[in-house]
Motif scaffolding. Structure first.
Motif, PDB file in Angstrom:
ATOM      1  N   TYR A  33       0.833  -1.207   0.000  1.00  8.23           N
ATOM      2  CA  TYR A  33       0.000   0.000   0.000  1.00  8.23           C
ATOM      3  C   TYR A  33       0.866   1.254   0.000  1.00  8.23           C
ATOM      4  CZ  TYR A  33      -3.256  -3.440   1.968  1.00  8.23           C
ATOM      5  OH  TYR A  33      -4.018  -4.558   2.183  1.00  8.23           O
ATOM      6  N   TYR A  35       0.177   5.214   1.242  1.00 12.87           N
ATOM      7  CA  TYR A  35      -0.702   6.181   1.903  1.00 12.87           C
ATOM      8  C   TYR A  35      -0.029   7.547   1.900  1.00 12.87           C
ATOM      9  CZ  TYR A  35      -3.211   2.221   4.011  1.00 12.87           C
ATOM     10  OH  TYR A  35      -3.928   1.082   4.217  1.00 12.87           O
ATOM     11  N   LEU A  43      -4.469   8.716   7.566  1.00  8.69           N
ATOM     12  CA  LEU A  43      -3.772   8.136   6.417  1.00  8.69           C
ATOM     13  C   LEU A  43      -4.805   7.852   5.321  1.00  8.69           C
ATOM     14  CD1 LEU A  43      -1.882   7.340   8.944  1.00  8.69           C
ATOM     15  CD2 LEU A  43      -0.882   5.735   7.322  1.00  8.69           C
ATOM     16  N   ARG A  94       1.414  -6.312   3.941  1.00 13.98           N
ATOM     17  CA  ARG A  94       0.922  -7.382   4.798  1.00 13.98           C
ATOM     18  C   ARG A  94       0.788  -8.662   4.000  1.00 13.98           C
ATOM     19  NH1 ARG A  94      -5.063  -7.690   5.129  1.00 13.98           N
ATOM     20  NH2 ARG A  94      -5.977  -6.054   3.871  1.00 13.98           N
ATOM     21  N   GLU A 103      -2.202  -8.163   9.675  1.00 15.93           N
ATOM     22  CA  GLU A 103      -1.368  -7.151  10.327  1.00 15.93           C
ATOM     23  C   GLU A 103      -0.472  -6.485   9.312  1.00 15.93           C
ATOM     24  OE1 GLU A 103       0.907  -8.582  13.575  1.00 15.93           O
ATOM     25  OE2 GLU A 103       2.286  -6.880  13.565  1.00 15.93           O
ATOM     26  N   ALA A 104      -0.451  -5.175   9.305  1.00 16.45           N
ATOM     27  CA  ALA A 104       0.355  -4.418   8.348  1.00 16.45           C
ATOM     28  C   ALA A 104       1.626  -3.899   9.009  1.00 16.45           C
ATOM     29  CB  ALA A 104      -0.446  -3.251   7.789  1.00 16.45           C
TER      30      ALA A 104
ATOM     31  N   TYR B  32     -11.973  -6.795  10.844  1.00 19.24           N
ATOM     32  CA  TYR B  32     -10.786  -6.915  11.678  1.00 19.24           C
ATOM     33  C   TYR B  32     -10.461  -5.500  12.190  1.00 19.24           C
ATOM     34  CZ  TYR B  32     -10.041 -11.474   9.458  1.00 19.24           C
ATOM     35  OH  TYR B  32     -10.178 -12.753   8.995  1.00 19.24           O
ATOM     36  N   PHE B  34      -7.885  -2.790  14.489  1.00 14.33           N
ATOM     37  CA  PHE B  34      -6.498  -2.553  14.898  1.00 14.33           C
ATOM     38  C   PHE B  34      -6.369  -1.184  15.552  1.00 14.33           C
ATOM     39  CE2 PHE B  34      -4.797  -5.981  12.255  1.00 14.33           C
ATOM     40  CZ  PHE B  34      -5.760  -6.100  11.275  1.00 14.33           C
ATOM     41  N   TYR B  36      -3.007   1.414  15.985  1.00  7.63           N
ATOM     42  CA  TYR B  36      -1.609   1.705  15.706  1.00  7.63           C
ATOM     43  C   TYR B  36      -1.210   2.979  16.438  1.00  7.63           C
ATOM     44  CZ  TYR B  36      -1.454  -1.606  11.802  1.00  7.63           C
ATOM     45  OH  TYR B  36      -1.467  -2.740  11.028  1.00  7.63           O
ATOM     46  N   LEU B  46       2.053  -1.371  15.394  1.00  9.24           N
ATOM     47  CA  LEU B  46       0.832  -2.027  15.839  1.00  9.24           C
ATOM     48  C   LEU B  46       0.815  -2.160  17.356  1.00  9.24           C
ATOM     49  CD1 LEU B  46      -1.758  -3.594  14.935  1.00  9.24           C
ATOM     50  CD2 LEU B  46      -0.378  -5.675  15.132  1.00  9.24           C
ATOM     51  N   LYS B  49      -4.746  -5.917  18.157  1.00 15.52           N
ATOM     52  CA  LYS B  49      -5.665  -6.254  17.069  1.00 15.52           C
ATOM     53  C   LYS B  49      -6.778  -7.143  17.604  1.00 15.52           C
ATOM     54  CE  LYS B  49      -2.337  -9.833  16.025  1.00 15.52           C
ATOM     55  NZ  LYS B  49      -1.113 -10.095  15.248  1.00 15.52           N
ATOM     56  N   PHE B  51      -9.600  -9.984  16.087  1.00 11.12           N
ATOM     57  CA  PHE B  51     -10.139 -10.742  14.966  1.00 11.12           C
ATOM     58  C   PHE B  51     -11.457 -11.402  15.362  1.00 11.12           C
ATOM     59  CE2 PHE B  51      -6.591  -9.524  12.887  1.00 11.12           C
ATOM     60  CZ  PHE B  51      -5.435 -10.263  13.037  1.00 11.12           C
ATOM     61  N   PHE B  90      -3.977   5.701  15.897  1.00 14.03           N
ATOM     62  CA  PHE B  90      -4.883   5.471  14.780  1.00 14.03           C
ATOM     63  C   PHE B  90      -5.627   4.148  14.965  1.00 14.03           C
ATOM     64  CE2 PHE B  90      -3.670   8.822  11.922  1.00 14.03           C
ATOM     65  CZ  PHE B  90      -2.353   9.098  12.240  1.00 14.03           C
ATOM     66  N   VAL B  94      -9.885  -3.738   8.633  1.00 16.38           N
ATOM     67  CA  VAL B  94      -9.881  -4.487   7.387  1.00 16.38           C
ATOM     68  C   VAL B  94     -11.295  -5.022   7.228  1.00 16.38           C
ATOM     69  CG1 VAL B  94      -9.071  -6.551   6.190  1.00 16.38           C
ATOM     70  CG2 VAL B  94      -7.453  -5.104   7.433  1.00 16.38           C
ATOM     71  N   LEU B 102      -7.186  -1.678   3.861  1.00 14.70           N
ATOM     72  CA  LEU B 102      -6.791  -1.330   5.230  1.00 14.70           C
ATOM     73  C   LEU B 102      -7.130   0.153   5.381  1.00 14.70           C
ATOM     74  CD1 LEU B 102      -5.412  -1.919   7.926  1.00 14.70           C
ATOM     75  CD2 LEU B 102      -3.210  -1.483   6.806  1.00 14.70           C
ATOM     76  N   ILE B 103      -8.183   0.432   6.158  1.00  9.64           N
ATOM     77  CA  ILE B 103      -8.748   1.776   6.245  1.00  9.64           C
ATOM     78  C   ILE B 103      -8.464   2.359   7.626  1.00  9.64           C
ATOM     79  CG2 ILE B 103     -10.820   3.176   6.000  1.00  9.64           C
ATOM     80  CD1 ILE B 103     -10.067   1.621   3.478  1.00  9.64           C
ATOM     81  N   PHE B 104      -7.998   3.604   7.645  1.00  7.80           N
ATOM     82  CA  PHE B 104      -7.633   4.258   8.890  1.00  7.80           C
ATOM     83  C   PHE B 104      -8.621   5.344   9.278  1.00  7.80           C
ATOM     84  CE2 PHE B 104      -3.462   2.722  10.053  1.00  7.80           C
ATOM     85  CZ  PHE B 104      -3.080   2.050   8.917  1.00  7.80           C
TER      86      PHE B 104
END
Lengths: 115, 114
Positions: A33, A35, A43, A94, A103-104, B32, B34, B36, B46, B49, B51, B90, B94, B102-104
């Motif tokens: 990715y 960003y 991001l 990831r 996990e990234a 999912y 997370f 950060y 990280l 997380k 799941f 952050f 997912v 992967l969105i923040f």
């Protein structure tokens, strides 16, 4: 154990110049990715890749192009830089889409200024 | 619309005080989840997380987060904040229906008073 490495770390460009940011990962990850991070906006995803030879647009793709010719590398190009592209750019990778593979891992960022 | 929301842009706490950072998501199926952390001038690391399973998850640096399905929330907590926790945090997801993404969220900047 390098993880995700971005080069360069800093760059100043003049409006209209071009450049390429390189992201390299040594974890054999499928997904990569790019960003950009701007104050107050978190991001935002520019482009991403789900495997070698594939790329796709994210939220803010305009003005950028990408390539993933090798699995370990993901390049971000600016063909004609604009001041609005002044930002900090992060690369991430990831393994995949299920469970722990989600996990990234992130690079240290590239601070780009366009004047 | 699908989204991740961190309603607090800045939070200031005194060293030793407890901390809670909020995160809400809007997705059809539980994604999912997370958290950060980004220290000044650094990349993202990280913290923890989620799941599935136990809704209270433990992370690094003494952080924990609780998933609440009914509230679509995944709030980050720490019982006693240290000055070194000052950073930007952050929340990220997912989505189950587009797991390549992967969105923040927009982030919360934590300031710690001595």
């Amino acid at each position: 154990n390098a993880g995700v490495t971005q080069t360069p770390k800093f760059r100043v460009l003049k409006t209209g110049q071009s450049m390429t940011l390189l992201c390299a990962q040594d974890m054999n990850h499928e997904y990569m990715y790019w960003y950009r991070q701007d104050p107050g906006m978190g991001l935002r995803l520019i482009h991403y890749s789900v495997g070698e030879g594939t790329t796709a647009k994210g939220e803010v793709p305009d003005g950028y192009n990408v390539s993933r010719l090798k699995k370990q590398n993901f390049l971000l190009g600016l063909e004609s830089a604009a001041p609005s592209q002044t930002s900090v750019y992060f690369c991430a990778s990831r393994q995949g889409s299920e469970g722990v593979g989600t996990e990234a891992f992130f690079g240290q960022g590239t601070r780009l200024t366009v004047v | 619309a699908q989204s991740v929301t961190q309603p607090d842009i800045h939070i200031t706490v005194s060293e030793g005080a407890s901390l809670e950072l909020r995160c809400n998501y809007s997705y059809g199926a539980t994604p999912y989840l997370f958290w950060y952390v980004q220290s000044p001038g650094q990349g993202l690391q990280l913290l923890l997380k989620y799941f599935s399973g136990d809704t209270l998850v433990q992370g690094i640096k003494g952080f924990e987060a609780e998933f609440k399905r009914s509230q679509s929330s995944f709030n980050l907590r720490k019982p006693s904040v240290h000055w070194s926790d000052a950073a930007e945090y952050f929340c990220a997801v997912v989505p189950m229906d587009s797991s390549y993404k992967l969105i923040f969220g927009s982030g919360t900047r934590l300031l710690v008073r001595p």
